[in-house]
Design an enzyme around this catalytic site. Sequence first.
Site, mmCIF file in Angstrom:
data_model
loop_
_atom_site.group_PDB
_atom_site.id
_atom_site.type_symbol
_atom_site.label_atom_id
_atom_site.label_comp_id
_atom_site.label_asym_id
_atom_site.label_seq_id
_atom_site.Cartn_x
_atom_site.Cartn_y
_atom_site.Cartn_z
ATOM 1 N N SER A 74 -9.712 2.119 2.811
ATOM 2 C CA SER A 74 -8.819 2.810 1.912
ATOM 3 C C SER A 74 -7.844 1.894 1.169
ATOM 4 O O SER A 74 -7.187 2.322 0.217
ATOM 5 C CB SER A 74 -8.015 3.859 2.707
ATOM 6 O OG SER A 74 -7.233 3.236 3.707
ATOM 7 N N LYS A 87 0.846 -1.195 0.000
ATOM 8 C CA LYS A 87 0.000 0.000 0.000
ATOM 9 C C LYS A 87 0.881 1.244 0.000
ATOM 10 O O LYS A 87 1.911 1.288 0.678
ATOM 11 C CB LYS A 87 -0.916 -0.018 1.225
ATOM 12 C CG LYS A 87 -1.967 1.096 1.241
ATOM 13 C CD LYS A 87 -2.910 0.945 2.422
ATOM 14 C CE LYS A 87 -3.929 2.062 2.485
ATOM 15 N NZ LYS A 87 -4.864 1.918 3.626
ATOM 16 N N SER A 131 -10.109 -0.271 7.051
ATOM 17 C CA SER A 131 -9.540 -0.104 5.706
ATOM 18 C C SER A 131 -8.858 -1.336 5.131
ATOM 19 O O SER A 131 -8.461 -1.331 3.978
ATOM 20 C CB SER A 131 -8.545 1.062 5.699
ATOM 21 O OG SER A 131 -9.215 2.269 5.864
#
Length: 487
Positions: free
Chosen positions: A152, A77, A176
């Site tokens: 996210s 990420k 997330s």
Amino acid sequence: MTLYDKSLTELHDLLVSKEISAQDLTRATLDRIKETEPEVEAFITISEDKALAEAKALDEKGISEENILAGIPIGIKDNIVTKDILTTAASKILYNFDPIYDATVMEKVYQADMIPVGKLNMDEFAMGGSTETSYFKKTKNAWDATKVPGGSSGGSAAAVAAGQIPVSLGSDTGGSIRQPAAFNGIVGMKPTYGRISRFGLIAFASSLDQIGPLTRDVRDNAATLTAISGYDPKDGTSAGASVPDFTSKMGQSIKGMKVALPKEYLGEGVQPGVKAAVLKAAETFKALGAEVEEVSLPHSKYGVAVYYIIASSEASSNLQRFDGIRYGYRSENVKNLDDVYVNSRSEGFGEEVKRRIMLGTFSLSAGYYDAYFKKAGQVRTLIKRDFEKVFADYDLIIGPSSPTVAFGLGENINDPITMYMSDILTIPVNLAGLPGMSIPCGFSEGLPVGLQIIGKPFDEATMYQLAAAFEEATDFHQQKPVILGGK
């Protein structure tokens, strides 16, 4: 031979037997990303040359038979700092940030001989629930390109579900990892707060953020968590808890295990199809010998309000460092020092980030601190105590990971309240610092439904035990989207 739909164990066996090399696997992964990226749009940066160089060095060193992760490609990420690979947090303000050090979790990835192949798309600074607030692109759901992948960590989830990579790292501040894992029909784990070092994770809300793995099955997830966990003196919130082999309880019977199902997690706002899938999962656990009983977490209904005060306040403080002075984007439309700060931030931050900075700055301001931030901290304690009461009598808690299945791209992005409420079932876990994971447990409207499993602090091994038993008894984890060869 297709490599993109194999488990870590299968890939490891091929590497150890020398049927394939680390370079073969890395090239196949990069080819798969190039082939599917126009449809999925999961990656911000692909580090092809660096990945191939690491694979070559690993082939020369040799693959360890004991290390199931050696030679395995992994996606990261884009809020996890990576030396010599751009780290943007999906924000214009960090569009050119090339870090000079690795996050601790990246050091552990390299120690495990894994091969990072690139940085994954996300909501800007991890603020969002659909990966639509990214400055760079909008990632698509692996099952339906008209739907959001969740957020996210939407890029981290979609890339694994689409077979671009076998494993990825995400971060979870209020759901997330778990919500996008649910939306894409894969396994996502948010470990106990402090289990994994946050050093080198670009902070959103420091008392809530935690890094975790996303994979296609439970064993792969447990093996990855074992490798990246551990105490780190560079992180003041890192826990000194010992790291067990998280796969150790997998395969053990769950007979007699006491599992709680909070009535609040199946209430108003939970789609009927999601509720039906979770209740069916509860029946599966009963058939396997576990006791499933209804409980109450009365203060969980305040979770969203508490979270958006605490998280926004911490974000307001953490994002002060992005000022156009030291690194990142700097506005050229300036006449004085004030303009550098104001214009760089105005032009560099997106709407959702600005909204949360404003919320947080207001909550921390002199006239409102006691009414908002202090009060939120007190209610957070009540939420934590609710969990402690339940865990005095039960081993684990289950419920939906999200009240809905994946919604349409553009459907909720202009309605912040609806977006915020989509985290209502995951937020209390972060507020209490507990471990939570999502595993696939069914389908509704043709899209995956996620089952959330919540554990006691540092008891991830028992969560994996329950998850593995469910996986063994069902075939939801074997269902594949069309892009991965499904029907």
